[in-house]
Design a protein around this motif. Sequence first.
Motif, short mmCIF file in Angstrom:
data_model
loop_
_atom_site.label_atom_id
_atom_site.label_comp_id
_atom_site.label_asym_id
_atom_site.label_seq_id
_atom_site.Cartn_x
_atom_site.Cartn_y
_atom_site.Cartn_z
N VAL A 55 0.77 -0.82 -0.04
CA VAL A 55 -0.02 0.22 -0.35
C VAL A 55 0.62 1.24 0.03
N ASP A 56 2.40 1.63 0.68
CA ASP A 56 3.14 2.16 0.79
C ASP A 56 4.20 2.19 -0.36
N ALA A 57 4.42 1.65 -1.18
CA ALA A 57 5.71 1.90 -1.45
C ALA A 57 5.04 2.61 -3.20
N ALA A 58 5.64 3.31 -3.31
CA ALA A 58 5.62 4.60 -4.22
C ALA A 58 5.84 3.99 -5.75
N ASP A 59 6.65 3.33 -5.69
CA ASP A 59 7.53 3.08 -6.73
C ASP A 59 7.01 1.90 -6.93
N VAL A 60 5.45 1.35 -6.39
CA VAL A 60 5.10 0.10 -7.33
C VAL A 60 3.90 0.49 -8.07
N PRO A 61 3.40 -0.01 -9.24
CA PRO A 61 3.13 1.32 -10.62
C PRO A 61 0.93 0.61 -10.08
N ASP A 62 1.14 -0.46 -9.89
CA ASP A 62 0.14 -0.80 -9.95
C ASP A 62 0.20 -2.48 -8.40
N ARG A 63 -0.44 -1.07 -7.60
CA ARG A 63 -0.92 -1.14 -6.25
C ARG A 63 -1.87 -2.39 -6.11
N ALA A 64 -2.58 -1.86 -6.71
CA ALA A 64 -4.57 -2.52 -6.17
C ALA A 64 -4.14 -4.46 -7.09
N ARG A 108 -6.96 -2.24 0.52
CA ARG A 108 -7.64 -1.13 -0.67
C ARG A 108 -8.60 -0.03 -0.74
N MET A 109 -8.95 -0.19 0.79
CA MET A 109 -9.34 1.40 0.88
C MET A 109 -7.99 2.14 1.28
N ASP A 110 -7.18 2.08 1.45
CA ASP A 110 -5.60 3.12 1.84
C ASP A 110 -5.21 3.63 0.22
N LEU A 111 -5.98 2.79 -0.98
CA LEU A 111 -5.25 3.15 -2.22
C LEU A 111 -5.93 4.27 -2.90
N ASP A 112 -7.17 4.27 -2.73
CA ASP A 112 -8.11 5.84 -2.92
C ASP A 112 -8.46 6.78 -1.69
N VAL A 113 -9.28 5.87 -0.90
CA VAL A 113 -9.31 6.82 0.14
C VAL A 113 -8.74 7.63 1.36
N THR A 114 -8.84 8.82 1.18
CA THR A 114 -7.36 9.92 2.52
C THR A 114 -8.27 10.63 2.98
N GLU A 115 -9.70 10.54 3.49
CA GLU A 115 -9.75 11.01 4.95
C GLU A 115 -11.53 9.88 5.58
N TYR A 116 -11.72 10.15 6.29
CA TYR A 116 -12.90 10.07 7.11
C TYR A 116 -13.67 10.52 7.39
N ALA A 117 -15.12 10.96 7.32
CA ALA A 117 -16.07 11.71 7.26
C ALA A 117 -16.02 11.37 8.92
N ASP A 118 -16.49 11.10 9.59
CA ASP A 118 -16.30 10.98 11.47
C ASP A 118 -15.78 9.45 11.93
N LEU A 119 -16.36 9.85 13.05
CA LEU A 119 -15.33 7.45 13.48
C LEU A 119 -16.40 7.14 13.22
N THR A 120 -17.93 7.21 12.99
CA THR A 120 -17.58 5.93 12.46
C THR A 120 -18.09 5.27 10.32
N ALA A 121 -17.40 6.30 9.92
CA ALA A 121 -16.58 5.78 8.76
C ALA A 121 -15.31 5.06 9.48
N LEU A 122 -14.02 5.45 9.90
CA LEU A 122 -12.96 5.33 10.05
C LEU A 122 -12.87 4.60 10.77
N GLY A 123 -14.21 3.61 11.55
CA GLY A 123 -14.84 2.75 12.56
C GLY A 123 -15.07 1.52 10.88
N GLY A 124 -15.08 1.84 10.08
CA GLY A 124 -15.53 0.63 8.73
C GLY A 124 -14.06 0.34 8.28
N TYR A 125 -13.18 1.18 8.14
CA TYR A 125 -12.31 1.01 7.49
C TYR A 125 -10.95 0.31 8.80
#
Length: 291
Positions: A55-64, A108-125
Motif C-alpha cells: 500500500v505504501d510503496a510509491a514505486d509500485v505502479p499497480d498496487r491494487a 485496498r481502501m488505503d489506495l483511494d480513500v484519503t480521509e474519513y468523515a467521522d469516527l463511524t466511517a473510520l470504524g468501517g475502515y
Amino acid sequence: MSIGPSSLASAYAACRRVNARYGKTFFLATTLLRADQRPAVHALYAFARWADEIVDAADVPDRAGELDRLERLLGEEPSNPVLLALADTVRRYGIDRELFTEFLASMRMDLDVTEYADLTALGGYMRGSAEVIGLQMLPVLGTVVPGAEAEPFAARLGVAFQLTNFLRDVGEDLDRGRVYLPLDVLTAHGVDRELLQWVRRHRRANVRVQRVLDELVAYSHAIYQSAEPGIGMLSATSRPCIRTAFTLYRDILGLVSCEVLWRRVAVPNARRLAVAVPGAGRALLARAMNR
C-alpha cells in the motif's frame, strides 16, 4: 509439495526478523508469550506488514494488482516463507480465512480513500485493518472463556492499538496523502489539511491542532478502557504479553502533542523495561503454574 520441519522453521524465523525490525514495541511484548505461540504471532505480523508495504510503496505502479495477487496467493500452495508460515499458523489454530479477506479489503481502501468523515466511517475502515487483527490473534493466545465471548474485546483492543498508531503517525500519513483524523473532529476545532501541513512544515505547535489531538487521545483512552476486561479472558500464559503491549501502546497516548506532526514519538527504553521486566516475571510464573 512436501514441506520439511527445517523449511517451516526457516519460514517462521524470517517472519520473526520482520517483526523484530518493524514492530519493536509489539515484538518486545511477544517475547513474553510461550515459545510455541511466538512463531504464529510473527507470521501474522509479517503478512500484515507485507500488505502494508504494498500500500505504501510509491514505486509500485499497480498496487491494487499486487494486493489482488497477494490475496490469490493465500489460496495457493505457499510460495515464500511468509505465506508458508502463515498457512501453517492458519491451519494449526483454525483461524477464519475470511479475516484475511476483510483485512485486504481495508488495505485496498488505503489506495483511494484519503480521509474519513467521522469516527463511524473510520470504524468501517478499522474493522478490516484493526479488529480482524485482534480476532486473528485470539486463537493463538487462547482463552479461559468461550472464544465468542472474548472476541469483542480482542477486536476493540485492535482498534485501540490502531488509533494510537494514527495519532503517533499523523505527520507520516500526511506525507502519504492520508488523514485518519476524522473530518468532523478537525472541523469542530477549525483545523483542515492545510493547517496540519503548515504545522508539519514549520514544526510549530498550534492550539487548534492540539485540541483535536487531545479529543482523539481521550477517545482512544476510552477504547482501551472498554477493551481491558478482555485481557482477563485470555489464557494465563498470554496475559503478561497482552498486558505489556496494552500498557506500552497506551503510554504512547501520553506523548501525543503537535510534535507528532514532525517527529515520531516513542516510549523511552527505561519505561519499556520497567513494564516488560515485571511482565516477564508474571509470564514465567504463569508458565510454571500451567505446566
